[in-house]
Design a protein around this motif. Structure first.
Motif, PDB file in Angstrom:
ATOM      1  N   ASP A  76       0.838  -1.200   0.000  1.00 35.49           N
ATOM      2  CA  ASP A  76       0.000   0.000   0.000  1.00 35.49           C
ATOM      3  C   ASP A  76       0.871   1.247   0.000  1.00 35.49           C
ATOM      4  O   ASP A  76       1.992   1.234   0.509  1.00 35.49           O
ATOM      5  CB  ASP A  76      -0.917   0.020   1.232  1.00 35.49           C
ATOM      6  CG  ASP A  76      -1.985  -1.068   1.164  1.00 35.49           C
ATOM      7  OD1 ASP A  76      -2.279  -1.553   0.058  1.00 35.49           O
ATOM      8  OD2 ASP A  76      -2.519  -1.417   2.239  1.00 35.49           O
ATOM      9  N   GLY A  77       0.334   2.325  -0.537  1.00 39.04           N
ATOM     10  CA  GLY A  77       1.060   3.592  -0.570  1.00 39.04           C
ATOM     11  C   GLY A  77       2.040   3.687  -1.729  1.00 39.04           C
ATOM     12  O   GLY A  77       2.926   4.523  -1.723  1.00 39.04           O
ATOM     13  N   GLY A  78       1.886   2.797  -2.705  1.00 37.35           N
ATOM     14  CA  GLY A  78       2.785   2.828  -3.850  1.00 37.35           C
ATOM     15  C   GLY A  78       4.191   2.371  -3.526  1.00 37.35           C
ATOM     16  O   GLY A  78       5.145   2.739  -4.214  1.00 37.35           O
ATOM     17  N   VAL A  79       4.334   1.557  -2.480  1.00 39.43           N
ATOM     18  CA  VAL A  79       5.652   1.054  -2.103  1.00 39.43           C
ATOM     19  C   VAL A  79       6.032  -0.083  -3.052  1.00 39.43           C
ATOM     20  O   VAL A  79       5.256  -1.012  -3.270  1.00 39.43           O
ATOM     21  CB  VAL A  79       5.672   0.561  -0.637  1.00 39.43           C
ATOM     22  CG1 VAL A  79       6.995  -0.107  -0.297  1.00 39.43           C
ATOM     23  CG2 VAL A  79       5.402   1.737   0.300  1.00 39.43           C
ATOM     24  N   VAL A  80       7.225   0.030  -3.614  1.00 40.58           N
ATOM     25  CA  VAL A  80       7.751  -0.982  -4.528  1.00 40.58           C
ATOM     26  C   VAL A  80       9.083  -1.471  -3.974  1.00 40.58           C
ATOM     27  O   VAL A  80       9.992  -0.671  -3.737  1.00 40.58           O
ATOM     28  CB  VAL A  80       7.974  -0.408  -5.946  1.00 40.58           C
ATOM     29  CG1 VAL A  80       8.607  -1.447  -6.859  1.00 40.58           C
ATOM     30  CG2 VAL A  80       6.674   0.118  -6.540  1.00 40.58           C
ATOM     31  N   ALA A  81       9.181  -2.768  -3.763  1.00 43.68           N
ATOM     32  CA  ALA A  81      10.454  -3.394  -3.404  1.00 43.68           C
ATOM     33  C   ALA A  81      10.958  -4.065  -4.674  1.00 43.68           C
ATOM     34  O   ALA A  81      10.226  -4.805  -5.330  1.00 43.68           O
ATOM     35  CB  ALA A  81      10.257  -4.432  -2.302  1.00 43.68           C
ATOM     36  N   ALA A  82      12.207  -3.767  -5.025  1.00 46.42           N
ATOM     37  CA  ALA A  82      12.760  -4.306  -6.263  1.00 46.42           C
ATOM     38  C   ALA A  82      14.175  -4.822  -6.028  1.00 46.42           C
ATOM     39  O   ALA A  82      14.869  -4.364  -5.124  1.00 46.42           O
ATOM     40  CB  ALA A  82      12.774  -3.222  -7.348  1.00 46.42           C
ATOM     41  N   ARG A  83      14.566  -5.770  -6.871  1.00 46.60           N
ATOM     42  CA  ARG A  83      15.938  -6.280  -6.819  1.00 46.60           C
ATOM     43  C   ARG A  83      16.619  -5.921  -8.127  1.00 46.60           C
ATOM     44  O   ARG A  83      15.984  -5.887  -9.185  1.00 46.60           O
ATOM     45  CB  ARG A  83      15.972  -7.780  -6.571  1.00 46.60           C
ATOM     46  CG  ARG A  83      15.385  -8.608  -7.674  1.00 46.60           C
ATOM     47  CD  ARG A  83      15.432 -10.117  -7.361  1.00 46.60           C
ATOM     48  NE  ARG A  83      14.568 -10.843  -8.264  1.00 46.60           N
ATOM     49  CZ  ARG A  83      14.867 -11.131  -9.527  1.00 46.60           C
ATOM     50  NH1 ARG A  83      16.022 -10.785 -10.018  1.00 46.60           N
ATOM     51  NH2 ARG A  83      14.014 -11.785 -10.283  1.00 46.60           N
ATOM     52  N   PHE A  84      17.912  -5.631  -8.019  1.00 48.20           N
ATOM     53  CA  PHE A  84      18.684  -5.325  -9.213  1.00 48.20           C
ATOM     54  C   PHE A  84      18.929  -6.605 -10.002  1.00 48.20           C
ATOM     55  O   PHE A  84      19.153  -7.664  -9.425  1.00 48.20           O
ATOM     56  CB  PHE A  84      20.033  -4.701  -8.863  1.00 48.20           C
ATOM     57  CG  PHE A  84      19.932  -3.336  -8.255  1.00 48.20           C
ATOM     58  CD1 PHE A  84      19.423  -2.266  -8.986  1.00 48.20           C
ATOM     59  CD2 PHE A  84      20.354  -3.101  -6.960  1.00 48.20           C
ATOM     60  CE1 PHE A  84      19.328  -1.000  -8.431  1.00 48.20           C
ATOM     61  CE2 PHE A  84      20.274  -1.838  -6.393  1.00 48.20           C
ATOM     62  CZ  PHE A  84      19.754  -0.789  -7.132  1.00 48.20           C
ATOM     63  N   VAL A  85      18.893  -6.498 -11.314  1.00 48.97           N
ATOM     64  CA  VAL A  85      19.284  -7.589 -12.200  1.00 48.97           C
ATOM     65  C   VAL A  85      20.261  -7.024 -13.223  1.00 48.97           C
ATOM     66  O   VAL A  85      20.148  -5.870 -13.632  1.00 48.97           O
ATOM     67  CB  VAL A  85      18.062  -8.241 -12.905  1.00 48.97           C
ATOM     68  CG1 VAL A  85      17.169  -8.936 -11.897  1.00 48.97           C
ATOM     69  CG2 VAL A  85      17.263  -7.242 -13.710  1.00 48.97           C
ATOM     70  N   ASP A  86      21.203  -7.814 -13.602  1.00 53.18           N
ATOM     71  CA  ASP A  86      22.143  -7.452 -14.665  1.00 53.18           C
ATOM     72  C   ASP A  86      22.960  -6.194 -14.407  1.00 53.18           C
ATOM     73  O   ASP A  86      23.208  -5.417 -15.321  1.00 53.18           O
ATOM     74  CB  ASP A  86      21.404  -7.288 -16.009  1.00 53.18           C
ATOM     75  CG  ASP A  86      20.689  -8.552 -16.433  1.00 53.18           C
ATOM     76  OD1 ASP A  86      21.200  -9.641 -16.106  1.00 53.18           O
ATOM     77  OD2 ASP A  86      19.643  -8.444 -17.071  1.00 53.18           O
ATOM     78  N   LEU A  87      23.421  -5.945 -13.182  1.00 50.00           N
ATOM     79  CA  LEU A  87      24.325  -4.818 -12.935  1.00 50.00           C
ATOM     80  C   LEU A  87      25.724  -5.231 -13.379  1.00 50.00           C
ATOM     81  O   LEU A  87      26.234  -6.265 -12.940  1.00 50.00           O
ATOM     82  CB  LEU A  87      24.371  -4.446 -11.448  1.00 50.00           C
ATOM     83  CG  LEU A  87      23.232  -3.619 -10.882  1.00 50.00           C
ATOM     84  CD1 LEU A  87      23.493  -3.328  -9.408  1.00 50.00           C
ATOM     85  CD2 LEU A  87      23.021  -2.334 -11.641  1.00 50.00           C
ATOM     86  N   ASP A  88      26.352  -4.416 -14.239  1.00 46.27           N
ATOM     87  CA  ASP A  88      27.712  -4.731 -14.659  1.00 46.27           C
ATOM     88  C   ASP A  88      28.691  -4.309 -13.560  1.00 46.27           C
ATOM     89  O   ASP A  88      28.305  -3.705 -12.554  1.00 46.27           O
ATOM     90  CB  ASP A  88      28.050  -4.094 -16.009  1.00 46.27           C
ATOM     91  CG  ASP A  88      28.028  -2.566 -15.991  1.00 46.27           C
ATOM     92  OD1 ASP A  88      28.230  -1.963 -14.915  1.00 46.27           O
ATOM     93  OD2 ASP A  88      27.810  -1.982 -17.064  1.00 46.27           O
ATOM     94  N   HIS A  89      29.968  -4.616 -13.760  1.00 46.41           N
ATOM     95  CA  HIS A  89      30.965  -4.335 -12.725  1.00 46.41           C
ATOM     96  C   HIS A  89      31.086  -2.838 -12.419  1.00 46.41           C
ATOM     97  O   HIS A  89      31.189  -2.447 -11.260  1.00 46.41           O
ATOM     98  CB  HIS A  89      32.337  -4.901 -13.127  1.00 46.41           C
ATOM     99  CG  HIS A  89      32.383  -6.388 -13.125  1.00 46.41           C
ATOM    100  ND1 HIS A  89      32.218  -7.137 -11.988  1.00 46.41           N
ATOM    101  CD2 HIS A  89      32.549  -7.281 -14.134  1.00 46.41           C
ATOM    102  CE1 HIS A  89      32.281  -8.421 -12.276  1.00 46.41           C
ATOM    103  NE2 HIS A  89      32.480  -8.540 -13.581  1.00 46.41           N
ATOM    104  N   ALA A  90      31.065  -2.005 -13.455  1.00 48.66           N
ATOM    105  CA  ALA A  90      31.185  -0.556 -13.231  1.00 48.66           C
ATOM    106  C   ALA A  90      29.994  -0.041 -12.427  1.00 48.66           C
ATOM    107  O   ALA A  90      30.164   0.775 -11.509  1.00 48.66           O
ATOM    108  CB  ALA A  90      31.284   0.181 -14.564  1.00 48.66           C
TER     109      ALA A  90
END
Length: 172
Positions: free
Chosen positions: A95-109
């Motif tokens: 509720d309240g527009g809360v979004v939990a997200a996980r990073f995918v495909d982050l490169d080394h930099a």
């Protein structure tokens, strides 16, 4: 003879158990831009982030792209403040527009920059812990710093903290 089955030494898993692998930083020194709207995350880690007031359109497991742009002490880590793009997946919606997200495909930099941004948020805490409790002037300075709201204090760069130290403590 005891008829009860043996109990595990581990606490029982529950739906609300914290399964995070990475340490979270509250209100990190960067903004996330998703679909041309910027958000200051409630928290973030090397694994993902939590934002609020999202206007919808996402469902669990949706993948999306965004951009992270530093501010405050994180700019020292990225002087041009260009930040980096990322891809993420929705873990849950609240509720309240809360979004939990996980990073995918982050490169080394991108991972290196994210690490530096998150570390810069901890520099205030590290700086205050480094002050001597033996010297009255440092102890008084630490107490003064402790009255600054943490969301403000964590925006100070190490250079700014050293300048404050020189102004209020350094007796040379």
């Amino acid at each position: 003879m005891n008829s009860h089955p043996p109990q595990s030494a581990l606490p029982p898993a529950s739906a609300g158990a914290d399964r995070r692998v990475h340490r979270r930083v509250a209100r990190p020194p960067f903004v996330l831009t998703l679909a041309e709207r910027s958000y200051w995350p409630l928290d973030a880690s090397l694994g993902g982030f939590l934002i609020e007031d999202h206007d919808g359109g996402l469902t669990p497991e949706d993948r999306f792209e965004g951009r992270i742009t530093p501010f405050g002490p994180a700019i020292v880590q990225d002087p041009e403040a260009v930040g980096f793009g990322f891809r993420a997946a929705v873990v849950r919606l609240e509720d309240g527009g809360v979004v939990a997200a996980r990073f995918v495909d982050l490169d080394h930099a991108a991972m290196d920059r994210l690490t530096a941004y998150l570390a810069s948020a901890r520099q205030f805490e590290t700086f205050v812990r480094s002050l001597s409790t033996d010297r009255a002037s440092e102890r008084a300075f630490a107490e003064r710093l402790g009255r600054i709201p943490i969301e403000v204090a964590e925006t100070f760069s190490t250079t700014q903290l050293r300048a404050l130290y020189i102004a209020f403590v350094d007796e040379n």
